[in-house]
Write a protein that holds these residues in place. Structure first.
Motif, PDB file in Angstrom:
ATOM      1  N   SER A  30       0.824  -1.214   0.000  1.00 39.41           N
ATOM      2  CA  SER A  30       0.000   0.000   0.000  1.00 39.41           C
ATOM      3  C   SER A  30       0.859   1.265   0.000  1.00 39.41           C
ATOM      4  O   SER A  30       0.351   2.360  -0.272  1.00 39.41           O
ATOM      5  N   THR A  57      -6.990   4.097  -3.805  1.00 42.31           N
ATOM      6  CA  THR A  57      -6.335   2.798  -3.943  1.00 42.31           C
ATOM      7  C   THR A  57      -5.622   2.416  -2.655  1.00 42.31           C
ATOM      8  O   THR A  57      -5.720   1.276  -2.181  1.00 42.31           O
ATOM      9  N   VAL A  60      -8.207   1.401   0.015  1.00 42.47           N
ATOM     10  CA  VAL A  60      -8.758   0.064  -0.227  1.00 42.47           C
ATOM     11  C   VAL A  60      -7.737  -1.005   0.139  1.00 42.47           C
ATOM     12  O   VAL A  60      -8.069  -2.015   0.774  1.00 42.47           O
TER      13      VAL A  60
END
Length: 101
Positions: A30, A57, A60
């Motif tokens: 991430s 993104t 999530v």
């Protein structure tokens, strides 16, 4: 190319790993969209792209990694699902050294 390689890593971890390992891998990965968002913001790019694409993104991915880590901990009764090698008892399975040589 980076996106293709990242997806291949995930497929490999899915095929041979545990949910705990996949959770930690996703958490580490991430950092990529967070870095991309910082690059867009520092280069005076559109904030909608930085937050809407890269920030979403990252959010999530963080949520998925949290769910994977919680699921792996819950399933194993609060313990890590990674298997640790058993500690051998002294003198069992290991060569004994004689102090009188």
């Amino acid at each position: 190319m980076r996106d293709i390689a990242s997806r291949l890593f995930i497929v490999i971890v899915l095929a041979g790993g545990t949910t705990h390992l996949l959770g930690w891998f996703t958490l580490a990965a991430s950092a990529i969209p967070v870095g991309d968002a910082v690059i867009v913001l520092r280069s005076n790019g559109p904030k909608a792209v930085a937050y809407g694409i890269h920030g979403a993104t990252a959010a999530v991915m963080l949520a998925i990694s949290a769910l994977l880590l919680i699921a792996s901990t819950t399933r194993s009764g609060g313990r890590s699902s990674l298997k640790r090698p058993a500690i051998q008892q002294r003198g069992q399975g290991a060569a004994r050294c004689s102090p009188h040589l």
